[in-house]
Design an enzyme around this catalytic site. Structure first.
Site, PDB file in Angstrom:
ATOM      1  N   ASP A  56      -7.591  19.374 -14.213  1.00 39.36           N
ATOM      2  CA  ASP A  56      -8.136  17.692 -14.695  1.00 39.36           C
ATOM      3  C   ASP A  56      -7.560  17.378 -16.069  1.00 39.36           C
ATOM      4  O   ASP A  56      -8.082  18.344 -16.574  1.00 39.36           O
ATOM      5  CB  ASP A  56      -9.416  17.650 -14.327  1.00 39.36           C
ATOM      6  N   LYS A  79      -8.530   6.689 -18.610  1.00 43.39           N
ATOM      7  CA  LYS A  79      -9.143   7.282 -20.762  1.00 43.39           C
ATOM      8  C   LYS A  79      -7.556   6.960 -21.190  1.00 43.39           C
ATOM      9  O   LYS A  79      -6.988   6.149 -21.635  1.00 43.39           O
ATOM     10  CB  LYS A  79      -8.954   8.206 -20.196  1.00 43.39           C
ATOM     11  N   ARG A 131       0.785  -1.118  -0.155  1.00 43.21           N
ATOM     12  CA  ARG A 131       0.114   0.343   0.305  1.00 43.21           C
ATOM     13  C   ARG A 131       0.620   1.079   0.370  1.00 43.21           C
ATOM     14  O   ARG A 131       0.541   2.162  -0.760  1.00 43.21           O
ATOM     15  CB  ARG A 131      -1.006   0.553   1.217  1.00 43.21           C
ATOM     16  N   TYR A 170     -16.312  17.068 -15.074  1.00 37.58           N
ATOM     17  CA  TYR A 170     -17.221  15.929 -15.388  1.00 37.58           C
ATOM     18  C   TYR A 170     -18.111  15.233 -14.503  1.00 37.58           C
ATOM     19  O   TYR A 170     -18.002  16.056 -13.124  1.00 37.58           O
ATOM     20  CB  TYR A 170     -15.885  15.203 -15.239  1.00 37.58           C
TER      21      TYR A 170
END
Ligand code: PLP
Length: 384
Positions: free
Chosen positions: A179, A204, A54, A107
């Site tokens: 973004d 994406k 982690r 978004y």
């Protein structure tokens, strides 16, 4: 990481930054370190700097170094999804009582996170026309700590002036977060324009093959990078080793894919612009786009996303989405395959009835890298 390779041109960095051949075997592809823990040489004596996956994992580290090299930032961090990255950034930069400015056509998932999740933690927000710097300056409050920008926006393809917004953010002591999912670092590098943090849904264009969900953050300074890294470990929304590997693999071809996405999109725009069933085409590369000049200044090219409005309203738009064959009806974007969708009923359903609601006659295309003749043939048939 070899400095010469990390400082090379964009495609050289995409293929080599953070990706030295494996020191043990010489493997050219970064191994998938599918391990949760690491043998220690003595109590507290780490042999490699890794103790628990982690906190850090070598496959993820390779991706994180590559991301930082592509965006020209101090530190890269890889997350389980774009929204996991957003949540971690917002909860690093905000505390109860703070205020966030976000685009009025953000978004949908970003809007939902800020308006329905962060709000419960006492973080306030205002949706503004981010492409209008004067409106942004007017919406700043004494508690504004984050100016959240998306450019181009999803799905309306509005363009925000990153350098102008960096100036406004600096003046009010807020962090500018961009973004950069739609442009990718190949077309636009927000940190060089004054942003503090750049963020991606690597699902994406960076992943590029519609086979992985992931998120990324790159910071302009090591100090902000360390703060977000602390939260990444404390909150735990990390990218797993295999997902990190898929994104790293996708990134190697980002440059050639984006060139083809842009070429195909330009031809699709030309086709749609002259079509009698189409009311208007939204693409920042069009000279009549309201912020074309800003786009031309801050982007290398205008990307693979194209939206358009149908003359026949919602009914006509739904019909085109269902008739298209090569353009696959589906959410998401940025993969090698072309996708078509109806934002009002699909990706942007969650903002219906809010100030972020999108027109019902709108269609969004993610133009893929198939042969352009086939794509134009498909659209010709679907629009007939
Ligand atoms: C998809 C997307 C996100 C969210 O990313 P996930 O990987 O789906 O969590 C955020 N911003 C933009 C612009 C997106 O397209």
């Amino acid at each position: 990481m070899s400095e010469a390779r990390a400082d090379g041109g964009f495609n050289t960095r995409a293929i080599h930054a953070g990706q030295e051949p494996d020191s043990l075997t010489g493997a050219v592809a970064v191994p998938i370190y599918q391990t949760s823990t690491y043998k220690q040489d003595g109590v507290g004596g780490l042999r490699s700097g890794y103790e628990y996956s982690r906190s850090a994992n070598p496959t993820r580290t390779a991706l994180e170094e590559c991301l930082a090299a592509l965006e020209g930032g101090a530190r890269g961090l890889a997350f389980a999804s774009g929204l996991a990255a957003e949540d971690t950034v917002l909860r690093t930069l905000c505390k109860p009582g703070d205020h966030v400015l976000l685009p009025d056509d953000a978004y949908g998932g970003t809007f939902r996170l800020i308006a329905r999740v962060l709000s419960r933690w006492g973080v306030d927000h205002t949706a503004v026309a981010m492409h209008d710097p004067a409106a942004v300056a007017a919406a700043v409050t004494p508690n504004t700590t984050v100016v959240w920008v998306e450019t181009p926006t999803n799905p309306l393809l509005n363009i925000a002036d990153i350098a102008a917004l960096a100036e406004i953010s600096k003046n009010c002591g807020a962090a500018l977060v961009v973004d950069n999912t739609f442009a990718s670092p190949y077309l636009q590098q927000p940190l060089a324009l004054g942003a503090d943090v750049v963020l991606h849904s690597t699902t994406k264009y960076l992943g590029g093959h519609s086979d992985v969900v992931g998120g990324a953050v790159v910071t302009s300074t090591a100090a902000v990078g360390d703060e977000i890294a602390f939260h990444q470990n404390a909150m735990g929304a990390i990218s797993g080793p295999f997902d990190a590997w898929l994104v790293l693999r996708g990134i190697k071809t980002l440059g050639v894919r984006m060139d083809r996405h842009c070429e195909n999109a330009e031809q699709v725009v030309q086709f749609l612009t002259g079509h009698p069933a189409v009311a208007s085409v939204l693409y920042p590369g069009l000279s009549e786009h309201p912020n074309h000049e800003v786009a031309a200044r801050q982007m290398a090219r205008f990307g693979g996303m194209v939206s358009f409005r149908m003359r026949g309203g919602e009914e006509a738009a739904l019909k085109v989405c269902e008739l298209a064959q090569i353009f696959t009806l589906g959410e998401s974007l940025g993969g090698v395959e072309s996708l078509i969708e109806h934002p009002g009923r699909m990706t942007h359903m969650s903002v219906a009835g809010s100030p972020l609601e999108v027109p019902s006659d709108l269609i969004r295309l993610s133009v893929g890298i198939e042969n352009i003749e086939d794509l134009l043939g498909d659209l010709t048939a679907a629009l007939a």
